[in-house]
Motif scaffolding. Structure first.
Motif, PDB file in Angstrom:
ATOM      1  N   ILE A 123       0.891  -1.072  -0.083  1.00 27.52           N
ATOM      2  CA  ILE A 123       0.046   0.001  -0.033  1.00 27.52           C
ATOM      3  C   ILE A 123       1.025   1.324  -0.093  1.00 27.52           C
ATOM      4  N   LEU A 124       0.986   1.975  -1.079  1.00 28.07           N
ATOM      5  CA  LEU A 124       1.635   3.192  -1.269  1.00 28.07           C
ATOM      6  C   LEU A 124       0.635   4.502  -0.875  1.00 28.07           C
ATOM      7  N   VAL A 125       1.109   5.123   0.151  1.00 27.26           N
ATOM      8  CA  VAL A 125       0.359   6.169   0.783  1.00 27.26           C
ATOM      9  C   VAL A 125       0.892   7.440   0.148  1.00 27.26           C
ATOM     10  N   ALA A 126       0.176   8.276  -0.622  1.00 35.66           N
ATOM     11  CA  ALA A 126       0.724   9.151  -1.344  1.00 35.66           C
ATOM     12  C   ALA A 126      -0.301  10.618  -1.396  1.00 35.66           C
ATOM     13  N   GLY A 127      -0.149  11.219  -0.154  1.00 32.70           N
ATOM     14  CA  GLY A 127      -1.356  12.117   0.244  1.00 32.70           C
ATOM     15  C   GLY A 127      -0.726  13.413   0.371  1.00 32.70           C
TER      16      GLY A 127
ATOM     17  N   THR B 263       3.399  21.842   0.289  1.00 31.79           N
ATOM     18  CA  THR B 263       3.882  22.828   1.217  1.00 31.79           C
ATOM     19  C   THR B 263       5.162  23.323   1.703  1.00 31.79           C
ATOM     20  N   ARG B 264       5.646  21.964   2.227  1.00 28.29           N
ATOM     21  CA  ARG B 264       7.087  22.169   2.591  1.00 28.29           C
ATOM     22  C   ARG B 264       8.173  22.067   1.336  1.00 28.29           C
ATOM     23  N   MET B 265       7.578  21.604   0.386  1.00 32.25           N
ATOM     24  CA  MET B 265       8.345  21.694  -0.984  1.00 32.25           C
ATOM     25  C   MET B 265       8.317  22.952  -1.658  1.00 32.25           C
ATOM     26  N   GLN B 266       7.448  23.821  -1.209  1.00 33.59           N
ATOM     27  CA  GLN B 266       7.493  25.009  -1.823  1.00 33.59           C
ATOM     28  C   GLN B 266       6.769  25.058  -3.100  1.00 33.59           C
ATOM     29  N   SER B 267       6.051  24.000  -3.373  1.00 33.95           N
ATOM     30  CA  SER B 267       5.520  23.958  -4.848  1.00 33.95           C
ATOM     31  C   SER B 267       4.105  23.664  -4.898  1.00 33.95           C
ATOM     32  N   GLN B 268       3.236  24.315  -6.013  1.00 33.60           N
ATOM     33  CA  GLN B 268       1.939  23.863  -5.913  1.00 33.60           C
ATOM     34  C   GLN B 268       1.702  22.622  -6.439  1.00 33.60           C
ATOM     35  N   LEU B 269       2.546  21.664  -7.015  1.00 30.16           N
ATOM     36  CA  LEU B 269       2.422  20.495  -7.553  1.00 30.16           C
ATOM     37  C   LEU B 269       2.626  19.675  -6.253  1.00 30.16           C
ATOM     38  N   PRO B 270       1.724  18.645  -5.958  1.00 30.68           N
ATOM     39  CA  PRO B 270       1.967  17.855  -4.812  1.00 30.68           C
ATOM     40  C   PRO B 270       3.461  17.017  -5.058  1.00 30.68           C
ATOM     41  N   LYS B 271       4.151  17.002  -3.857  1.00 26.58           N
ATOM     42  CA  LYS B 271       5.491  16.194  -4.105  1.00 26.58           C
ATOM     43  C   LYS B 271       5.730  14.873  -4.772  1.00 26.58           C
ATOM     44  N   GLN B 272       4.552  14.264  -4.642  1.00 24.15           N
ATOM     45  CA  GLN B 272       4.684  12.880  -5.277  1.00 24.15           C
ATOM     46  C   GLN B 272       4.461  12.999  -6.717  1.00 24.15           C
ATOM     47  N   PHE B 273       4.239  13.900  -7.353  1.00 30.42           N
ATOM     48  CA  PHE B 273       4.122  14.074  -8.749  1.00 30.42           C
ATOM     49  C   PHE B 273       5.250  14.905  -9.375  1.00 30.42           C
ATOM     50  N   ILE B 274       6.207  15.601  -8.520  1.00 31.96           N
ATOM     51  CA  ILE B 274       7.172  16.274  -8.936  1.00 31.96           C
ATOM     52  C   ILE B 274       8.404  15.384  -9.496  1.00 31.96           C
ATOM     53  N   SER B 275       8.870  15.853 -10.625  1.00 34.53           N
ATOM     54  CA  SER B 275       9.809  15.025 -11.585  1.00 34.53           C
ATOM     55  C   SER B 275      11.273  14.938 -11.003  1.00 34.53           C
TER      56      SER B 275
ATOM     57  N   MET C 260       6.618   7.376  -9.499  1.00 31.70           N
ATOM     58  CA  MET C 260       6.683   6.111 -10.323  1.00 31.70           C
ATOM     59  C   MET C 260       7.950   5.516 -10.009  1.00 31.70           C
ATOM     60  N   HIS C 261       9.106   6.164  -9.574  1.00 29.54           N
ATOM     61  CA  HIS C 261      10.413   5.558  -8.817  1.00 29.54           C
ATOM     62  C   HIS C 261       9.950   4.665  -7.711  1.00 29.54           C
ATOM     63  N   THR C 262       9.082   5.070  -7.054  1.00 31.42           N
ATOM     64  CA  THR C 262       8.596   4.270  -5.812  1.00 31.42           C
ATOM     65  C   THR C 262       8.142   2.928  -6.282  1.00 31.42           C
ATOM     66  N   ILE C 263       7.162   3.103  -7.126  1.00 31.64           N
ATOM     67  CA  ILE C 263       6.464   1.923  -7.742  1.00 31.64           C
ATOM     68  C   ILE C 263       7.305   0.958  -8.416  1.00 31.64           C
ATOM     69  N   GLN C 264       8.240   1.566  -9.250  1.00 29.11           N
ATOM     70  CA  GLN C 264       9.397   0.732  -9.799  1.00 29.11           C
ATOM     71  C   GLN C 264      10.074  -0.197  -8.912  1.00 29.11           C
TER      72      GLN C 264
ATOM     73  N   ALA D 195       3.061  -4.603   2.849  1.00 28.44           N
ATOM     74  CA  ALA D 195       3.733  -3.438   3.272  1.00 28.44           C
ATOM     75  C   ALA D 195       3.106  -2.265   3.132  1.00 28.44           C
ATOM     76  N   VAL D 196       3.364  -1.303   3.831  1.00 31.45           N
ATOM     77  CA  VAL D 196       3.116   0.158   3.836  1.00 31.45           C
ATOM     78  C   VAL D 196       4.091   1.059   3.423  1.00 31.45           C
ATOM     79  N   HIS D 197       3.961   1.747   2.736  1.00 35.95           N
ATOM     80  CA  HIS D 197       5.223   2.579   2.386  1.00 35.95           C
ATOM     81  C   HIS D 197       5.013   3.926   1.899  1.00 35.95           C
ATOM     82  N   ASP D 198       5.677   4.780   2.337  1.00 35.16           N
ATOM     83  CA  ASP D 198       5.525   6.269   1.891  1.00 35.16           C
ATOM     84  C   ASP D 198       5.871   6.344   0.398  1.00 35.16           C
ATOM     85  N   GLY D 199       4.790   7.162  -0.471  1.00 37.20           N
ATOM     86  CA  GLY D 199       4.924   7.271  -1.883  1.00 37.20           C
ATOM     87  C   GLY D 199       6.265   8.054  -2.129  1.00 37.20           C
ATOM     88  N   VAL D 200       6.597   8.918  -1.398  1.00 35.73           N
ATOM     89  CA  VAL D 200       7.740   9.692  -1.579  1.00 35.73           C
ATOM     90  C   VAL D 200       9.157   9.415  -1.078  1.00 35.73           C
TER      91      VAL D 200
END
Length: 227
Positions: A10-14, A18-30, A38-42, A105-110
């Motif tokens: 279970i990948l938790v990516a919520g 904010t702390r990344m100072q980005s409008q894009l949620p951190k799990q989607f940052i390239s 995608m790296h995490t899933i890989q 397994a429970v794992h942080d998406g980031v």
């Protein structure tokens, strides 16, 4: 693979940006040309191509993620589940779509750089002992604040807890029947509330949770080293 030997993650990516100072949620940052998630899933696919991957996202991010998968030609099979109002609720939603028995397994998406060897050890220990939680020793000195003063602690008695955190499914399902508490900071703390002993296994310092802009610099450098 028998039903008792099934493996899930279970990948938790919520997270937000904010702390990344980005409008894009951190799990989607390239990072390295594709989104962190995608790296995490890989990594989990590299560990076991047959593992069943459940990705828990805020409901308003699911369509965006699906578009990212198309744009990046990302084809690793995974099931997307809408998250809840808290991490506890999100993991519970992920558990709800798992049928059968096995180890989850429970794992942080980031956390995109969990070494395959670490994932393998966590699953193996959980299959044998019921649970396994990845952790690393502290590198730096640590102090505790007390009444406007501080006091040195023995850092050898402490560990930094990471993910993945692996559990036999029956155990984690039982734990997530408990009412949510503010003390539930991770899955180990939920299982511990049942009175269960938590088994620690060696993690890795490169298994960083990407949270701040400085972490992105490290992640790019790590990828360039071919890790």
């Amino acid at each position: 693979m028998s039903i008792n030997n099934q493996e899930f993650v279970i990948l938790v990516a919520g997270g937000s940006g904010t702390r990344m100072q980005s409008q894009l949620p951190k799990q989607f940052i390239s990072v390295g040309g594709r989104p962190i998630l995608m790296h995490t899933i890989q990594r989990f696919y590299d560990y076991n191509p047959e593992i069943k991957i459940i990705l828990v996202l805020p409901s308003d991010q699911i369509l965006f993620w699906q578009k990212l998968c198309v744009d990046n030609n990302f084809t690793i099979t995974h099931q997307v589940v809408a998250g809840g109002a808290s991490r506890f609720a999100s993991v519970k939603n992920g558990l709800a779509v798992i049928s059968g028995d096995g180890v989850v397994a429970v794992h942080d998406g980031v956390r995109p750089f969990a070494p395959v060897a670490v994932i393998q050890e966590a699953f193996a220990v959980a299959a044998q002992k019921g649970n396994a939680v990845v952790a690393v020793p502290l590198k730096e000195s640590i102090r505790i604040l007390k009444n406007n003063t501080s006091e040195a602690l023995d850092r050898t008695e402490y560990r930094l807890v990471q993910t993945p955190q692996c559990f036999q499914l029956a155990l984690l399902r039982q734990a997530y029947q408990l009412p949510e508490e503010s003390s539930f900071t991770d899955d180990a703390s939920v299982v511990e509330r049942l009175g269960k002993k938590i088994n620690l296994v060696a993690g890795a310092y490169e298994n960083l949770k990407i949270t701040t802009p400085e972490d992105l610099i490290w992640a790019e450098s790590f990828l360039k080293m071919g890790k």
